[in-house]
Design an enzyme around this catalytic site. Structure first.
Site, PDB file in Angstrom:
ATOM      1  CB  SER A  64      37.641  41.400  32.057  1.00  0.00           C
ATOM      2  OG  SER A  64      38.046  40.665  32.994  1.00  0.00           O
ATOM      3  CE  LYS A  67      36.813  37.717  31.950  1.00  0.00           C
ATOM      4  NZ  LYS A  67      36.760  38.602  33.856  1.00  0.00           N
ATOM      5  CE1 TYR A 191      39.136  34.790  31.826  1.00  0.00           C
ATOM      6  CE2 TYR A 191      40.784  34.568  33.870  1.00  0.00           C
ATOM      7  CZ  TYR A 191      39.529  35.326  33.547  1.00  0.00           C
ATOM      8  OH  TYR A 191      39.341  36.356  34.122  1.00  0.00           O
ATOM      9  CE1 TYR A 243      34.321  41.585  35.932  1.00  0.00           C
ATOM     10  CE2 TYR A 243      35.440  42.712  36.022  1.00  0.00           C
ATOM     11  CZ  TYR A 243      35.343  42.484  35.469  1.00  0.00           C
ATOM     12  OH  TYR A 243      36.064  41.847  34.625  1.00  0.00           O
ATOM     13  CB  VAL A 261      42.223  45.279  34.890  1.00  0.00           C
ATOM     14  CG1 VAL A 261      41.009  44.291  36.250  1.00  0.00           C
ATOM     15  CG2 VAL A 261      42.702  43.562  35.049  1.00  0.00           C
TER      16      VAL A 261
END
Ligand code: GLU
Length: 316
Positions: A64, A67, A191, A243, A261
């Site tokens: 992530s 991102k 993605y 998160y 992760v």
């Protein structure tokens, strides 16, 4: 000012000795192969000098953290129109939650939860073939990291594709509201592949350096985004980068940061440093357990929290 190289060596030694290492992600089977004993950290200071300790040159799955870079790319392509497709509020929910998406009619809360990042990927994909969009993302990462050896780990991408049922659910749900424009399989394919990019701490710290210096990487002299955009991306990293652990990360570390992760975290001390840390074991929110602890130690010892220094640290 404390000696940054010495501080990193101390932190790496302390992290190597810790018995609590978190739990390596295994919901993407290929990630379960990561070595829980690994720990690496790299920092580029305001003078463009790189300091590193531990496994700072081993490529890991950035997941992530990608991102942050796809957000930067999408904002460059469509500007503030992006915010019609995705929000800017912390979710307070797990990274792959579907509940909120239903309540909010398919518009994801922010670009860093999975649903939001899939929507951002869809923006980059529009008007292109999936291989072109992925090529664009990889070229951008190689440019930012100043290293053409940065690569997509195909085994990780295939592993996530085989098991990414929840991401498929999120994408299909958004598609039903028109938030995804392209065929769901195409968007998910891009993605999964950008999440599967492998980079070392050293490459990642270089790639994130523009965020520490108002949009321009002083180590290369290259401008990436405007100062205003860099400030805003940092704001999103602070509020949404971990998160449902984002509040805790701000409380403990006090720096904008984005986790993945794969166990990596990119953190930014504005005006002072770009930091990448990696340790594959995760805490229950899916953020690197030792990565967060190491950043907390580093920010405290260097006096880098954006919220101010405390007595024990030296302001820079
Ligand atoms: N590729 C991962 C997923 O979509 C990213 C999650 C993360 O790094 O937080 O599940």
């Amino acid at each position: 000012m404390p000696d940054l190289g010495a501080v990193l060596n101390e932190i790496a030694a302390e992290m190597a000795a810790r018995p609590d290492r978190g739990v390596v992600a295994d919901y993407i089977p290929e990630l379960a192969r990561a070595d829980a004993s690994a720990f690496g950290i790299a920092v580029i200071d305001g003078q463009g000098e790189t300091y590193a300790a531990g496994d700072a040159d081993i490529p890991f799955s950035i997941q992530s953290i990608s991102k942050v870079f796809t957000l930067t790319l999408a904002l460059g392509m469509v500007g503030d129109r992006l915010w019609r497709r995705v929000g800017r509020e912390p979710s307070g929910n797990p990274f792959n939650s579907i509940v909120q998406l239903e309540r909010e009619r398919g518009v994801p809360r922010n670009p860093f939860i999975n649903a939001g990042a899939i929507a951002v990927t869809d923006v980059i994909l529009s008007g292109h073939q999936p291989s072109e969009a992925l090529g664009e993302i990889l070229r951008f990462l190689r440019f930012l990291g100043q290293d053409d050896t940065i690569f997509v780990d195909k085994a990780v991408a295939a592993s996530e594709k085989r098991t990414g049922f929840r991401n498929a659910a999120l994408a299909n749900y958004m598609k039903s509201y028109g938030v995804i424009e392209n065929p769901v399989d195409f968007t998910l394919g891009v993605y999964f592949h950008h999440c599967a990019v492998a980079m070392s701490c050293r490459q990642l710290a270089m790639a994130g350096n523009y965020l520490a210096h108002a949009g321009r990487n002083p180590a290369t002299g290259l401008s990436v985004v405007s100062p205003e955009r860099a400030r805003r991306i940092n704001a999103l990293m602070l509020t949404c980068g971990h998160y449902d652990g984002s509040g805790e990360f701000a409380y403990r570390v006090g720096l904008p940061g984005k986790s993945g992760v794969g166990g990596g975290i990119l953190a930014v001390a504005p005006g002072k440093a770009s930091i990448a840390v990696w340790s594959p074991g995760l805490d229950p929110s899916g953020n690197s357990h030792l990565g967060r602890i190491a950043l907390e130690m580093l920010a405290k010892r260097m006096g880098w929290s954006i919220f101010g220094t405390d007595g024990s640290s030296a302001p820079v």
